[in-house]
Design an enzyme around this catalytic site. Structure first.
Site, PDB file in Angstrom:
ATOM      1  N   HIS A 162       0.868  -1.180   0.000  1.00 49.29           N
ATOM      2  CA  HIS A 162       0.000   0.000   0.000  1.00 49.29           C
ATOM      3  C   HIS A 162       0.906   1.231   0.000  1.00 49.29           C
ATOM      4  CE1 HIS A 162      -3.660  -2.046   2.159  1.00 49.29           C
ATOM      5  NE2 HIS A 162      -4.005  -1.773   0.914  1.00 49.29           N
ATOM      6  N   CYS A 256      -2.221   2.686   9.152  1.00 50.30           N
ATOM      7  CA  CYS A 256      -3.225   1.701   8.717  1.00 50.30           C
ATOM      8  C   CYS A 256      -4.449   1.709   9.630  1.00 50.30           C
ATOM      9  CB  CYS A 256      -2.647   0.296   8.729  1.00 50.30           C
ATOM     10  SG  CYS A 256      -1.300   0.030   7.598  1.00 50.30           S
TER      11      CYS A 256
HETATM   12  N1  ARG Z   1      -3.705  -7.285   6.492  1.00 52.24           N
HETATM   13  C1  ARG Z   1      -4.126  -6.070   5.889  1.00 52.24           C
HETATM   14  C2  ARG Z   1      -4.097  -6.206   4.388  1.00 52.24           C
HETATM   15  O1  ARG Z   1      -3.173  -6.822   3.881  1.00 52.24           O
HETATM   16  C3  ARG Z   1      -3.272  -4.929   6.335  1.00 52.24           C
HETATM   17  C4  ARG Z   1      -3.747  -3.605   5.847  1.00 52.24           C
HETATM   18  C5  ARG Z   1      -2.849  -2.487   6.246  1.00 52.24           C
HETATM   19  N2  ARG Z   1      -3.410  -1.236   5.905  1.00 52.24           N
HETATM   20  C6  ARG Z   1      -2.763  -0.237   5.309  1.00 52.24           C
HETATM   21  N3  ARG Z   1      -3.379   0.891   5.190  1.00 52.24           N
HETATM   22  N4  ARG Z   1      -1.567  -0.380   4.817  1.00 52.24           N
HETATM   23  O2  ARG Z   1      -4.963  -5.743   3.688  1.00 52.24           O
END
Ligand code: ARG
Length: 265
Positions: A162, A256
């Site tokens: 991300h 996150c």
């Molecule tokens: N386990 C989640 C996923 O892979 C973690 C999300 C983390 N969020 C972020 N904004 N980077 O989707």
């Protein structure tokens, strides 16, 4: 300026599937520790005078704690999330409902996008990540709905899946980022747009140090990101380290867990 954040208590947090390289279901995660660490993050915001609203967690959605992915809110308008993986699919409508029930104008996205995980808003532009989750057509859709210029950036390292794992806004005009997480062309774009950016080291990135939240004065950042903390202090920022090691087992950090609700301005 106090900010308004939306968060989701990790009451149903687990690591039971793997949709990014941080997640190891066989190792699991400790929910009680996760909740305690998350409470620490929430208190840190409140102590700084920021407002925190909560969305009810849903049993069976272990990643719902990662509120950043729930939507993108700019100028009081909500661009809804549409998750890339079915395991997180129901989170999109749940977050959208939270906003529509409170009267926010909202758009149910037609293209895959994971909210503020891949959209980071500055004063003049929105930076948008693609490569692992959010589709470029969603960048265009968000630009059209929000009426703000969106700059697409390509992510190339699966650990930084991300945009908010590789870059964070220091204020409305400058950012900190980890260059190798981006394609060569996107690195050039970032260099041109932010000649004065803070550049993070591999060590900082590998503890999700870029998954930080700045209010322009204070930076809430993973405790382990020590080089980056030093550099931020050198630049005059107040650094507030938080320990979110348990949530990192799902690939998440402070940002996150935090969806910013930007009002009409
Ligand atoms: N386990 C989640 C996923 O892979 C973690 C999300 C983390 N969020 C972020 N904004 N980077 O989707």
């Amino acid at each position: 300026m106090p900010k308004h954040f939306l968060m989701c208590r990790p009451e149903y947090f687990t690591v039971e599937y793997a949709i990014n390289p941080w997640m190891h279901p066989e190792r699991g995660a400790d929910r009680d520790i996760a909740v305690r660490q998350w409470e620490g993050l929430k208190s840190a915001y409140e102590e700084l005078g920021h407002r925190v609203s909560l969305i009810d967690p849903i049993d069976g959605l272990p990643d719902m704690v990662f509120a950043a992915n729930g939507a993108l809110v700019v100028g009081g308008r909500v661009y809804g999330a549409k998750f890339a993986f079915p395991q997180r699919g129901p989170e999109g409508p749940a977050y959208l409902r939270w906003f529509t029930e409170r009267g926010y104008p909202a758009f149910d996205a037609t293209h895959v996008n994971e909210g503020e995980g891949d959209f980071l808003t500055l004063d003049e532009v929105i930076l948008a990540g693609t490569g692992f989750r959010t589709e470029v057509v969603a960048h265009q859709e968000a630009q059209e709905y929000l009426g703000r210029p969106v700059v697409s950036l390509t992510l190339v390292d699966p650990r930084f899946y991300h945009l908010d794992t590789a870059l964070f806004p220091l204020d409305g005009r400058n950012v900190a980022y980890y260059p190798p997480a981006f394609s060569a062309g996107s690195q050039k774009v970032l260099r041109a747009m932010f000649p004065d950016a803070v550049l993070a080291t591999a060590e900082d990135a590998e503890v999700l140090g870029l998954n930080a939240v700045s209010d322009g004065t204070n930076v809430i950042i993973n405790a382990e990101a020590s080089n980056l903390q030093l550099e931020l202090k050198r630049r005059g920022y107040e650094v507030i380290p938080v320990d979110l090691s348990e949530l990192r087992k799902a690939g998440g950090g402070p940002k996150c867990c935090t969806l910013e609700i930007r009002g009409e301005n």
